[in-house]
Write an enzyme that holds these catalytic residues in place. Structure first.
Site, PDB file in Angstrom:
ATOM      1  N   LYS A   1      36.699  10.661  37.379  1.00 54.05           N
ATOM      2  CA  LYS A   1      35.511  11.441  37.013  1.00 54.05           C
ATOM      3  C   LYS A   1      35.333  12.694  37.874  1.00 54.05           C
ATOM      4  O   LYS A   1      34.491  13.542  37.549  1.00 54.05           O
ATOM      5  CB  LYS A   1      34.267  10.568  37.069  1.00 54.05           C
ATOM      6  CG  LYS A   1      34.271   9.421  36.068  1.00 54.05           C
ATOM      7  CD  LYS A   1      32.948   8.682  36.082  1.00 54.05           C
ATOM      8  CE  LYS A   1      32.936   7.528  35.087  1.00 54.05           C
ATOM      9  NZ  LYS A   1      33.620   6.320  35.593  1.00 54.05           N
TER      10      LYS A   1
ATOM     11  N   SER B   1      28.253   6.625  38.043  1.00 54.02           N
ATOM     12  CA  SER B   1      29.610   6.534  37.497  1.00 54.02           C
ATOM     13  C   SER B   1      29.605   6.048  36.044  1.00 54.02           C
ATOM     14  O   SER B   1      30.472   5.274  35.619  1.00 54.02           O
ATOM     15  CB  SER B   1      30.472   5.595  38.352  1.00 54.02           C
ATOM     16  OG  SER B   1      31.835   5.727  38.020  1.00 54.02           O
TER      17      SER B   1
ATOM     18  N   SER C   1      37.689   5.144  38.718  1.00 53.29           N
ATOM     19  CA  SER C   1      36.614   6.097  38.386  1.00 53.29           C
ATOM     20  C   SER C   1      36.656   7.390  39.199  1.00 53.29           C
ATOM     21  O   SER C   1      35.865   8.298  38.937  1.00 53.29           O
ATOM     22  CB  SER C   1      35.248   5.435  38.553  1.00 53.29           C
ATOM     23  OG  SER C   1      34.922   4.688  37.408  1.00 53.29           O
TER      24      SER C   1
END
Length: 389
Positions: free
Chosen positions: A67, A124, A64
């Site tokens: 991102k 997230s 993640s």
């Protein structure tokens, strides 16, 4: 008498040695875990100087932390006016179907850009990431193309994205170094930390489907001055974290990839931050958007153009070291192709120690520079001719 002199001399030596020994031991301990990390880097923001690295060019799944690039393109869209925080976005079936970490968006639900941004930065949310990507580029696939285009603009050679979320995908990879550079670029949008520094918040406050947001980056709460940035985890990537903290005008970025546990990940990052703040300090030369110089343009609508830096400019040195003999040099483009948009690079500011270039910073125009009209040009030309006479 000599015995007393020897005794006091010994006590003086102990007095000045012990603190330095303890200090050195603390720094060694701070880096000990980082040395054992699979991949890690510590970067000072203003100078771009690398303070520590371990396998920082190894291609690994970023999970993640992907991102960070997604957030960078979102912040660019906001800056350029392609998006505004109050706009309501209708969630697609595809966005709502995203697995993994999510804020449980429902297909057809409408949520503001501001709340979706919270969903990405704090929790997230994969669904929030896709919803914003679809709004900006029409589809996640088109948005990913923009992500990889940005990779090339930043001259990163070891990053390739297949999605906006970091969910497992073939040929989706990055490095600790590349993630630090992307994070550095994101942090130029200073308002991003208004989101990434929040430990907890709520979406749909007061509604039946109210959702409690809790930051996946626990250091935001438990390490002083940490105000971002992004965690990551998949079975393949293990535990990853790109963290940033600012203290006494010095901002540093620490990245760790492939840690076995969240405790180990947080300990490595904490150690890197300890090392940075214990060992180094910066001297600020210019603030972000501060006027550096000005240029006179005959063919522009406004004759005098202010030139600014799009980031703060500092020098870095170890604590206790004497200040270097620092100079700056400004190099601007000789030919201007008008019009020039606000933020467009028109030169460089070089920070030097003697002949050695310590850093180079892009210089930009403070506002749009438009072409002068024919009548304005004629008037200026006549004025210049009158001066020659």
């Amino acid at each position: 008498m000599k015995k007393y002199i020897t005794f006091f001399t010994l006590m003086f030596v102990i007095a000045i040695t012990v603190p330095f020994s303890v200090f050195a031991e603390e720094n060694n301990n701070a880096l000990k875990l980082a040395e054992e990390a699979k991949s890690a880097i510590l970067l000072e923001q203003d100078t771009g100087e690398i303070l520590f690295n371990k396998n920082d060019q190894e291609q690994l799944p970023p999970a993640s932390m992907t991102k960070i690039m997604t957030l960078l393109l979102i912040m660019e869209a906001l800056e350029e006016g392609k998006l505004n925080k109050e706009e309501m976005i209708r969630v697609s079936d595809r966005a709502a179907s995203m697995g993994g970490s999510q804020i449980f968006l429902e297909a057809g639900e409408e949520m503001s850009v501001n709340d979706l941004l919270k969903g990405v930065a704090i929790a997230s949310g994969n669904d929030a990431s896709v919803a914003l990507a679809e709004r900006i580029s029409g589809s996640e696939e088109s948005f990913v193309e923009e992500m990889n285009k940005k990779v090339k603009e930043l001259n990163l050679e070891n990053t390739k994205f297949q999605n906006t979320t970091g969910l497992p995908a073939e040929d989706h990879y990055s490095t600790a170094y590349d993630m630090a550079i992307i994070a550095n670029e994101l942090l130029k949008y200073e308002t991003i930390t208004e989101y990434t520094s929040v430990y907890e918040d709520y979406l749909r406050k007061g509604q039946d489907n109210e959702f409690w947001l809790v930051n996946t980056n626990k250091l935001v709460r438990f390490y002083p001055d940490v105000d971002g940035l992004k965690t990551g985890y998949t079975n393949e990537a293990k535990y990853c974290l790109t963290a940033t903290a600012k203290r006494n005008d010095m901002r540093v970025i620490a990245v760790v990839m492939g840690a076995e546990t969240p405790k180990e990940r947080n300990a490595i990052v904490s150690g890197l931050l300890d090392y940075a703040f214990n060992q180094f300090e910066t001297n600020k030369l210019f603030d972000k958007d501060e006027k550096i110089t000005e240029v006179q343009l005959l063919k522009s609508k406004k004759r005098s153009i202010d030139i600014v830096s799009n980031q703060s400019v500092s020098t870095l040195h170890k604590k206790g070291e004497t200040e270097k003999d620092i100079t700056t040099e400004i190099v601007l483009e000789e030919e201007w192709d008008l019009p020039v948009k606000k933020g467009e690079e028109v030169g460089k500011l070089y920070v030097k120690d003697g002949e050695k270039i310590l850093s180079e910073v892009p210089l930009t125009v403070e506002e749009d520079v438009e072409k002068a009209s024919y009548l304005t040009l004629l008037k200026r030309t006549m004025q210049e001719m009158a001066k020659i006479r």
